[in-house]
Design a protein around this motif. Structure first.
Motif, mmCIF file in Angstrom:
data_model
loop_
_atom_site.group_PDB
_atom_site.id
_atom_site.type_symbol
_atom_site.label_atom_id
_atom_site.label_comp_id
_atom_site.label_asym_id
_atom_site.label_seq_id
_atom_site.Cartn_x
_atom_site.Cartn_y
_atom_site.Cartn_z
ATOM 1 N N SER A 145 58.166 55.135 41.082
ATOM 2 C CA SER A 145 57.763 55.183 42.475
ATOM 3 C C SER A 145 57.076 56.499 42.756
ATOM 4 N N ILE A 147 59.611 42.856 54.497
ATOM 5 C CA ILE A 147 59.970 43.098 53.103
ATOM 6 C C ILE A 147 60.232 41.762 52.408
ATOM 7 N N CYS A 161 54.194 50.793 50.541
ATOM 8 C CA CYS A 161 54.838 50.929 51.838
ATOM 9 C C CYS A 161 54.125 52.018 52.620
ATOM 10 N N LEU A 221 65.111 49.199 50.018
ATOM 11 C CA LEU A 221 63.952 49.386 49.142
ATOM 12 C C LEU A 221 64.394 49.945 47.787
ATOM 13 N N LYS A 222 65.350 50.881 47.814
ATOM 14 C CA LYS A 222 65.850 51.451 46.562
ATOM 15 C C LYS A 222 66.482 50.374 45.682
ATOM 16 N N ARG A 245 64.006 47.956 44.258
ATOM 17 C CA ARG A 245 63.211 48.577 43.202
ATOM 18 C C ARG A 245 63.967 48.497 41.878
ATOM 19 N N LEU A 268 56.583 51.318 43.157
ATOM 20 C CA LEU A 268 56.580 51.595 44.585
ATOM 21 C C LEU A 268 55.587 52.697 44.894
ATOM 22 N N PHE A 327 54.828 54.879 48.130
ATOM 23 C CA PHE A 327 55.472 55.091 49.420
ATOM 24 C C PHE A 327 54.726 56.167 50.187
#
Lengths: 295, 565
Positions: B337, B460, B473, B492-493, B496, B503, B505
């Motif tokens: 990410s 989501i 995101c 989200l974590k 993932r 990701l 972000f």
């Protein structure tokens, strides 16, 4: 914005609409006039198109007088001996039918072009919107008169003239809603999910542009009826064989100074009630769909 | 200080809003006071009634709302709740100054700021002509506007957001008020400007001996400048005391949860502690495999340049452009990410849009999972690959079609892309809704029936049904309350880890970025300033701008002391 599709918002919409007594009066009046127009042939005392049923000796009788057949003409008769009650019922039928067809076609055409202009932008938008601007810069009655003068009278031609005049209002409103909606993130999400332009436009943007259209369609319905009456009054509208309210008013106009008021005044009142009822409804619809007035 | 008479005492204030169905109590029996030279912080999440308290003190509650109980005692003016509108007009501006969040709409666009400022001075002090002008200059100097003489003749649009907020403060100070009410004064501003405005407010409170009511949702702002804090929830005052005490030893569970939910800039947390009544998210089984794969980068951008035309002209040489992205290169390995951080106008959102093909690029190359982004957008054969990149947007209210039911919004992409038959799509939809913490019944609802946080979950879920490889995101939590932000970031974590998502972000909030990313890219004016592993960037920033950003960011340290597992 109030969304008319959800059950909760439908209920909300109904409760907001019924909150205004004036709008309810408008709705009641419109249902009355439209109802009379719908079942007209069943309730009219006479068929005003049937020359055999008309007696020339009964011409220009005042309201409430008795004809030579012994039947009573409650709203009097016109210069040809036609029963005014029946003539108004049939005229109302013609007027409402033409108004309804013309504003529906204008709605479909204008919404389509407005959506295309707002979504495509660029030169497509420029061309469509310049036509709209051009038309809005000339009085609509003038455009309609010129068109009818070229095309001639007739139901089809007057509908064509009304649509030509009216689609611009739908196009302009729908385009501006579409410009706002297309920038919203749900449209971009749609693009990312692989939706086609047609799907995004018709399934997602179109339903969200329709709130203001409901107001315009009501206003334009009323405009169409009034405009058709004006054109017929001026003698470029419907032929004598299909008398609408406008023609009836114009036919009685020459008798007004003789004191034979009923030939013009009663069709005029019928027109007034129809247009007024629609305008009352539209006014209130505009209030409840205006997001600034939402509580 | 304790002996001083308070500037304003709010006693048992109750504000109610009349609705078609009964009434709604926005402020319920709130008692507060503000002493001279003191900044009182009013904190709470959206709908807590904190702004309503501010408006009630200035008697700016409009129909259908009304003050239905209590007193507002202003020093030397008596009970404001009992005054009529004419009497209030004399008090607003001269005794009470107000500062709002949106400085552009708070200023009159067609008058110079000098004219606006001098009018405020004339109304509140009676000074006219050169005396008013001299006072206007002094005020502008005081709020830190350079070259005040020249600036007096300028219009609001000629100032930046931070400068406009200073002018609003100058106007609020025109009558030398005893009380300043600042409603989210820095929420719309970038961090570096925020810290300047907060410093200014603090200095004014001390210099003028004025009381300040600072309304904010941001705990870091509270910690930085307030003397006392009042925590509100559902219209009630639930905790109240000296800022240091409340933040260090909160009594109420809600206050504790609120403090814990604030993302921390100093360390990375495994998960956020969420509030008891936050929606429960189904537990996660962590995958055994590491989420970093050696498959080559999922996102590979090379020398990307994107410009926007800001001035059009017939002759190309007369046109002017701004560069939203200037030679940006970025590699994101699959399963990792990356956080992109920067102030407004840094080009971070434009870059995100370009990566998923929503924004065309002028030069350079972007590949997503090995395919060129331009080809992904145009080649029908790559359609199935294209939908593997999904985006979560900032505004959860605009990112769902308001007339489409949630179930239908999730099923539609599956059907359109022929990824599932209707029955199967239905099952996937319901399972995904459950996964993001919503129930099966929610599938039949329309977007307006959900809160902001729930809508973001739906967004989501909508991205998840496409089984994406890359999730972009764009400020997904900046429109949400901290407690809701915490649950969304947790979600989200987990996702993932579960789905091996790559990701990207984007955020302006360094603390949030620290919590979610493996690597961080700092952007300024369309250029990449610094790119590094998250911990090394935060512990040892190399670039001057990164250090500047970190310094300006209000630091919330109280959370650290409360973080007992």
């Amino acid at each position: 914005m109030s969304t008319a599709t959800a059950p909760t918002s439908t209920r909300r919409f109904v409760s907001l609409f019924t909150a205004s007594p004036l709008a309810l009066v408008g709705l009641a009046l419109f249902i009355l006039t439209a109802g009379i127009a719908l079942i007209g042939p069943m309730i009219a005392p006479q068929n005003p198109y049937d020359l055999a049923a008309i007696n020339l000796l009964d011409s220009r009788l005042s309201p409430g007088s008795e004809g030579i057949d012994g039947n009573i003409y409650w709203l009097g008769t016109d210069g040809h001996g036609r029963d005014m009650t029946s003539a108004i019922i049939y005229g109302l039928r013609t007027s409402i039918m033409i108004g309804l067809i013309a504003s529906t076609i204008a709605l479909v055409l204008g919404t389509t072009l407005g959506l295309i202009a707002g979504y495509a932008r660029g030169w497509v938008d420029a061309v469509i919107m310049r036509i709209v601007d051009l038309q809005l810069s000339v009085p609509s009655i003038l455009i309609a008169i010129v068109l009818l003068a070229v095309l001639g009278r007739g139901v089809g031609n007057i509908i064509l003239a009304l649509v030509t005049v009216q689609w611009v209002y739908f196009a302009r409103t729908v385009r501006s809603s579409c410009l706002i909606e297309r920038e919203k993130e749900y449209v971009q999400a749609g693009v990312l999910m692989g939706f086609s332009h047609a799907r995004i436009l018709l399934r997602h943007i179109l339903p969200n542009c329709l709130s203001p259209v409901t107001v315009i369609v009501t206003v334009e319905f009323a405009h169409a009826i009034a405009l058709e009456a004006t054109l017929s009054f001026l003698g470029v509208g419907l032929p004598i064989t299909e008398p609408s309210l406008g023609y009836l008013i114009s036919a009685g106009f020459s008798y007004l100074l003789n004191g034979e008021y009923w030939i013009s005044i009663f069709p005029g009142l019928a027109l007034l009630v129809t247009v007024l009822s629609l305008n009352l409804i539209a006014d209130h619809l505009r209030d409840i769909t205006d997001p600034r007035l939402q509580r | 200080m304790t002996a001083q008479e308070p500037i304003v005492s709010i006693e048992n204030l109750t504000v109610e809003y009349a609705l078609t169905s009964g009434s709604f109590t926005a402020v319920d029996n709130v008692t507060l006071d503000v002493k001279p030279g003191e900044i009182l912080g009013l904190v709470g999440e959206s709908g807590a009634g904190k702004s309503t308290v501010g408006s009630a003190v200035a008697r700016l509650i409009d129909f259908p709302g009304a003050i239905t109980g209590g007193r507002i005692l202003l020093r030397n003016s008596g009970d404001l709740a009992s005054l009529n509108e004419t009497q209030m007009c004399g008090i607003r501006g001269s005794d009470i100054g107000m500062i709002f969040q949106d400085s552009l709409s708070a200023l009159f666009p067609v008058k110079t700021i000098g004219a606006q400022l001098m009018r405020a001075i004339k109304l509140s002090t009676g000074l006219t002509g050169s005396a008013a002008r001299a006072r206007a200059l002094k005020l502008l100097e005081e709020v830190g506007i350079p070259q005040p003489k020249a600036r007096l003749r300028q219009y609001p649009h000629q100032f930046s957001g931070g400068m406009r907020q200073r002018i609003v403060i100058a106007i609020a100070l025109a009558g030398d008020p005893q009380l300043l009410i600042a409603d989210e004064p820095t929420t719309a501003l970038d961090v570096s400007i925020q810290s300047e405005i907060l410093g200014l407010l603090k200095r004014l409170a001390v210099d003028h001996g004025a009381g300040v009511i600072l309304i904010t949702h941001d705990m870091a702002v509270i910690e930085e400048i307030t003397d006392r804090v009042a925590v509100m929830r559902h219209g009630k005052l639930i905790e109240h005391g000296a800022t240091r005490d409340v933040l260090a030893r909160p009594i109420q569970d809600y206050t504790k949860a609120l403090i814990r939910a604030v993302p921390r800039i100093d360390t990375r947390m495994e998960r956020f502690v969420v509030m008891d009544d936050a929606p429960a998210v189904s537990p996660v089984t962590r995958p055994q495999t590491s989420h970093i794969q050696a498959d080559g980068p999922a996102i590979d951008a090379t020398d990307v340049t994107i410009s926007f035309m800001v001035k059009n002209a017939i002759l190309p040489r007369n046109r002017s452009y701004i560069r939203a992205a200037d030679n940006v290169s970025l590699k994101v390995p699959a399963g990792s990410s990356v956080g992109i951080v920067g102030e407004s106008g840094s080009g971070k959102s434009t870059l995100a849009r370009a990566v998923c093909g929503l924004q065309s690029i002028d030069s350079g190359k972007i590949t997503l999972m090995g395919h060129d982004v331009g080809a992904l957008a145009s080649d029908p054969a790559l359609k199935r690959e294209r939908v593997k990149a999904q985006m979560i947007f900032q505004d959860p209210f605009a990112s769902l079609d308001p007339r489409q039911r949630i179930g239908s919004a999730l099923i539609e992409p599956l059907i359109v892309n022929k990824m599932a038959e209707r029955d199967e799509a239905q099952d996937i939809t319901l399972a995904t809704l459950k996964r993001v913490g919503l129930s099966e019944d929610d599938a039949n609802k329309l977007p307006h029936q959900f809160s902001g946080g729930q809508r973001q979950r739906i967004c989501i879920a909508r991205a998840l049904v496409m089984d994406p490889a890359v999730l972009i995101c764009d400020e997904p939590t900046s429109a949400l309350d901290v407690s809701v932000q915490a649950t969304i970031l947790n979600l989200l974590k987990d996702l993932r880890d579960e789905r091996n998502l790559t990701l990207m972000f984007i955020s302006h909030d360094l603390a949030v970025i620290r919590q979610v990313s493996d690597r961080v890219v700092v952007m300024q004016h369309g250029k990449v300033c610094e790119e590094a592993e998250t911990d090394s960037l935060f512990d040892d920033p190399q670039h001057e701008y990164t250090r500047h950003l970190m310094k300006m960011m209000p630091k919330f340290t109280s959370g650290a002391r409360l973080q007992t597992p």
